[in-house]
Design a protein around this motif. Structure first.
Motif, mmCIF file in Angstrom:
data_model
loop_
_atom_site.group_PDB
_atom_site.id
_atom_site.type_symbol
_atom_site.label_atom_id
_atom_site.label_comp_id
_atom_site.label_asym_id
_atom_site.label_seq_id
_atom_site.Cartn_x
_atom_site.Cartn_y
_atom_site.Cartn_z
ATOM 1 N N ALA A 168 0.802 -1.225 0.000
ATOM 2 C CA ALA A 168 0.000 0.000 0.000
ATOM 3 C C ALA A 168 0.834 1.274 0.000
ATOM 4 O O ALA A 168 0.445 2.277 -0.595
ATOM 5 N N SER A 169 1.984 1.256 0.665
ATOM 6 C CA SER A 169 2.783 2.483 0.720
ATOM 7 C C SER A 169 4.003 2.372 -0.184
ATOM 8 O O SER A 169 4.572 1.292 -0.360
ATOM 9 N N GLN A 170 4.367 3.502 -0.736
ATOM 10 C CA GLN A 170 5.542 3.536 -1.616
ATOM 11 C C GLN A 170 6.806 3.133 -0.860
ATOM 12 O O GLN A 170 7.659 2.451 -1.395
ATOM 13 N N LYS A 171 6.916 3.542 0.418
ATOM 14 C CA LYS A 171 8.099 3.175 1.212
ATOM 15 C C LYS A 171 8.220 1.668 1.355
ATOM 16 O O LYS A 171 9.305 1.117 1.227
ATOM 17 N N ASN A 172 7.112 0.996 1.634
ATOM 18 C CA ASN A 172 7.153 -0.465 1.751
ATOM 19 C C ASN A 172 7.498 -1.115 0.417
ATOM 20 O O ASN A 172 8.277 -2.062 0.368
ATOM 21 N N ARG A 173 6.904 -0.614 -0.659
ATOM 22 C CA ARG A 173 7.213 -1.178 -1.991
ATOM 23 C C ARG A 173 8.694 -1.004 -2.302
ATOM 24 O O ARG A 173 9.345 -1.924 -2.810
ATOM 25 N N ASN A 174 9.242 0.167 -1.981
ATOM 26 C CA ASN A 174 10.671 0.405 -2.224
ATOM 27 C C ASN A 174 11.540 -0.527 -1.379
ATOM 28 O O ASN A 174 12.535 -1.063 -1.864
ATOM 29 N N ALA A 175 11.169 -0.710 -0.107
ATOM 30 C CA ALA A 175 11.944 -1.590 0.777
ATOM 31 C C ALA A 175 11.904 -3.023 0.270
ATOM 32 O O ALA A 175 12.930 -3.722 0.259
ATOM 33 N N LEU A 176 10.742 -3.476 -0.160
ATOM 34 C CA LEU A 176 10.625 -4.835 -0.693
ATOM 35 C C LEU A 176 11.421 -4.986 -1.983
ATOM 36 O O LEU A 176 12.115 -5.996 -2.181
ATOM 37 N N GLN A 177 11.353 -4.002 -2.865
ATOM 38 C CA GLN A 177 12.116 -4.067 -4.112
ATOM 39 C C GLN A 177 13.610 -4.044 -3.835
ATOM 40 O O GLN A 177 14.379 -4.768 -4.478
ATOM 41 N N ASN A 178 14.029 -3.234 -2.862
ATOM 42 C CA ASN A 178 15.431 -3.188 -2.468
ATOM 43 C C ASN A 178 15.902 -4.563 -1.995
ATOM 44 O O ASN A 178 16.984 -5.030 -2.358
#
Length: 96
Positions: A60-70
């Motif tokens: 749901a959040s861009q920060k979480n998506r970025n952390a998961l992609q990282n």
């Protein structure tokens, strides 16, 4: 292998509800209940529903998506090592 998806009528579901409920919960099946005017209903197990809800929350959040992609990108590196993050570590990574 993906779980089986089965389409049944409301009459069939009513007549054999226990069997369908058992197949859904025991074997991860998905049942599409066909209804007039294509107003169908999908029946899945509670655990499958909860898994979808958790995935939606995590994405749901861009920060979480970025952390998961990282994390995915790090795993793709040849020198990567597997490490389980604590919830606090994950939050810190998500907030960077």
């Amino acid at each position: 292998m993906p779980a089986e998806i089965r389409a049944v009528s409301t009459k069939e579901l009513r007549q054999n509800f226990k069997k369908y409920a058992d197949d859904i919960t025991n074997f991860g099946e998905t049942v599409i209940v066909t209804r007039p005017e294509n107003k169908n209903v999908v029946v899945i197990s509670e655990s499958e529903y909860n898994s979808w809800q958790e995935t939606n929350y995590l994405l749901a959040s861009q920060k979480n998506r970025n952390a998961l992609q990282n994390s995915i990108n790090q795993l793709d590196k040849p020198d990567s090592k597997s490490h389980l993050l604590t919830p606090t570590e994950f939050e810190q990574l998500a907030n960077d």
